[in-house]
Write a protein that holds these residues in place. Sequence first.
Motif, short mmCIF file in Angstrom:
data_model
loop_
_atom_site.label_atom_id
_atom_site.label_comp_id
_atom_site.label_asym_id
_atom_site.label_seq_id
_atom_site.Cartn_x
_atom_site.Cartn_y
_atom_site.Cartn_z
N VAL A 212 43.24 -35.26 0.63
CA VAL A 212 41.80 -35.50 0.70
C VAL A 212 41.43 -36.32 -0.53
N PRO A 213 40.92 -37.53 -0.35
CA PRO A 213 40.57 -38.34 -1.51
C PRO A 213 39.46 -37.68 -2.32
N ALA A 214 39.70 -37.45 -3.59
CA ALA A 214 38.70 -36.83 -4.46
C ALA A 214 39.04 -37.16 -5.90
N GLU A 215 38.01 -37.50 -6.66
CA GLU A 215 38.18 -37.84 -8.07
C GLU A 215 38.91 -36.74 -8.84
N SER A 216 38.59 -35.50 -8.48
CA SER A 216 39.14 -34.38 -9.23
C SER A 216 40.55 -34.03 -8.80
N GLY A 217 41.09 -34.72 -7.79
CA GLY A 217 42.42 -34.39 -7.29
C GLY A 217 43.50 -34.57 -8.34
N GLU A 218 44.48 -33.69 -8.32
CA GLU A 218 45.56 -33.75 -9.29
C GLU A 218 46.61 -34.79 -8.91
N ASP A 219 46.65 -35.13 -7.61
CA ASP A 219 47.68 -36.05 -7.16
C ASP A 219 47.19 -37.49 -7.17
N ILE A 220 48.14 -38.39 -7.32
CA ILE A 220 47.81 -39.81 -7.31
C ILE A 220 48.52 -40.46 -6.13
N MET A 221 47.73 -41.19 -5.34
CA MET A 221 48.30 -41.89 -4.19
C MET A 221 48.27 -43.38 -4.47
N LEU A 222 49.29 -44.07 -3.97
CA LEU A 222 49.34 -45.52 -4.07
C LEU A 222 49.37 -46.07 -2.66
N SER A 223 48.46 -46.99 -2.40
CA SER A 223 48.38 -47.48 -1.04
C SER A 223 48.25 -48.99 -1.01
N CYS A 224 48.73 -49.57 0.08
CA CYS A 224 48.69 -51.02 0.27
C CYS A 224 47.70 -51.33 1.38
N ALA A 225 46.68 -52.07 1.04
CA ALA A 225 45.63 -52.40 2.02
C ALA A 225 46.18 -53.33 3.09
#
Length: 576
Positions: A212-225
């Motif tokens: 779930v995208p959220a500023e407070s999230g501990e995880d970092i996702m990397l995505s390619c548009a």
Amino acid sequence: MRWSQTLIPTLKEDPSDAEIVSHKLMLRAGLIRKLSAGAYSYLPLGLRSLNKIINIVREEMDAAGAAEVLMPVLQPAELWRESGRFDGFGDLMCRFTDRAGRVNVLGPTHEEVITSIVRDSLNSYRQLPVTLYQIQTKFRDEVRPRFGVLRSREFQMKDAYSFDVDEAGLGHSYKAMYDAYCRIFSRCGLKYRPVEADTGLIGGDVSHEFMVPAESGEDIMLSCAKCGYDANAERAECPPTKDAQGPCDSGLAGKSNVREVSTPGAHTVEQVCKFLNTEPAQLIKTLIYMADGKPVAVLVRGDREINQAKLQRFLKAGTLEMASAVTILDVTGGPLGFSGPVGLKLRMVADWSVWPMKDFVTGANKADTHLVEVNLGKDFKIEEFSDLRMAKEGDRCPRCEGTLALTHGIEVGHVFKLGTKYSSKMNALFRTEKGEQKPMVMGCYGIGINRIMASAIELYHDEHGVIWPMSIAPYQVIIVSLRQDDEQIMGAAKKIYENLQKVGVEVLWDDRDLAPGVKFNDADLIGIPIRVTVGNKVVKAGTVDVKPRSAKEQVPVFHAGAVEAVTEMLQKYTCG
RNA sequence: CGGGGCGUAGCUCAGCUUGGCUAGAGCGCUUGGUUUGGGACCAAGAGGUCCCGGGUUCAAAUCCCGGCGCCCCGACCA
């Protein structure tokens, strides 16, 4: 339910020990209370929402053909020794010794237990595939519990396990769970993204996290548009660049130009660069790790970080940690901060980023000394190259020409293709059509129930409080009656309350004798999707006001038609 | 585990630097009254292991030592 008969202890001010918005609002709205670090009580409102989430999860698991079980939290250490994870989990697992001297654990997850059940109960291909699940409290002695219920030591998890005869079967089971997860998160009203993920302590080859995208999230996702590639940063691939296709030992023919230079006190990349007036990308960092107790030198370009998960997978190491200063001195001859590959007699592995480098700087395995104009091939040799670095924002997409962008997220679900990791170690075998014995091919699938609630609040709130998605709201409707001493008002409120209950609407009636402002503010804080206000207008004009929590304006309706107006609005605001 | 911060009424916090009389405020709570469509007003009142233990002192919420708890950053991590 009447407010006066339940427990909804709302707070006016932010509790001092909450930092992120979901944690603050869960405390303020009276959903939870903290017992100790990482252990929370769920109060009536919080529990109602939790149970609604559980119902959605259960419906979708059942619809996907999974069968519900309930396994013990209390588990013998022996079982964990069978799979080899007793040590792997380490202190993350809550352990205790019972009166008979047996070591027990409180289950952090249930691969071992389910595998032990299935190996005794299923033994033929005719009985497969099977997917089993449970919804239960898990225990993890987290190093640092934080963010309220987002990382706690005790939490609710739905965990499912699939058993198939082969990889193709696992593919189907995995797909079925993956699709069920998408439906679950949609029905809970969440925005989410499935991303490629690392398998960590659970193991296996393929895995996806639902974020779930959220500023407070501990995880970092990397995505390619450009191509849609989406991965957890710890998983995201960093393939060799085109430069790395050619020979890495280009300088082999020439003579070595290596020189020692004195760099007193400079043991970080930054300090060395400042001293030698160069860039981090012109340095090679040499890190000494202990893999299953044996030292390994790991090389990466100075401006990049090692991804320990990738390294551990590449080395196939059971345990992996950075070597102590003492060990470094012992195996390299130099102090911490001055390690380098030249002359090192250790297993050496390098990240692809090292391949194209020329005339670079390394440590000299000697105090206050670095080497310059070092070259691969000429001055030292590396046999093993791999993808060992942490991907970062701005990197080239591993699948196309695009660039990776960064988002923070909360992990609400994780699915794994385990293969035969557990079944072969624990002898969960079945007989094939031809009579051979084979280990079952497993998958496992987890959902953090509490995290769904917290991330919904992260996504849906305003400055006044929570704005629940209808499907997981503790109640669908709140009735706010404004004059507890006025018989007409109370009579109308009661009638609407009872009639809504009759048609199956979940309704909370705020019947407390408090000032209107207090009640409106509490209603906004706890975020019930539809509010019905019964006040003077019912006496003067025969109307009540209906207002969605998410809307600014309320609409007047005749009190006799309130139930109809509310049920109409309910349908409009219900998703999934 | 390393670094930082905090611990005083149910909640949010002041007081501590520079020790001193009966430990304070706002909110909440109780009672009475007035109010009643967005956190009302007046009056009276209850509520404290100043985290715990030890020390210094004529005297400790305040200073010193030890411990516990909680929060944040980092390391680590389904």
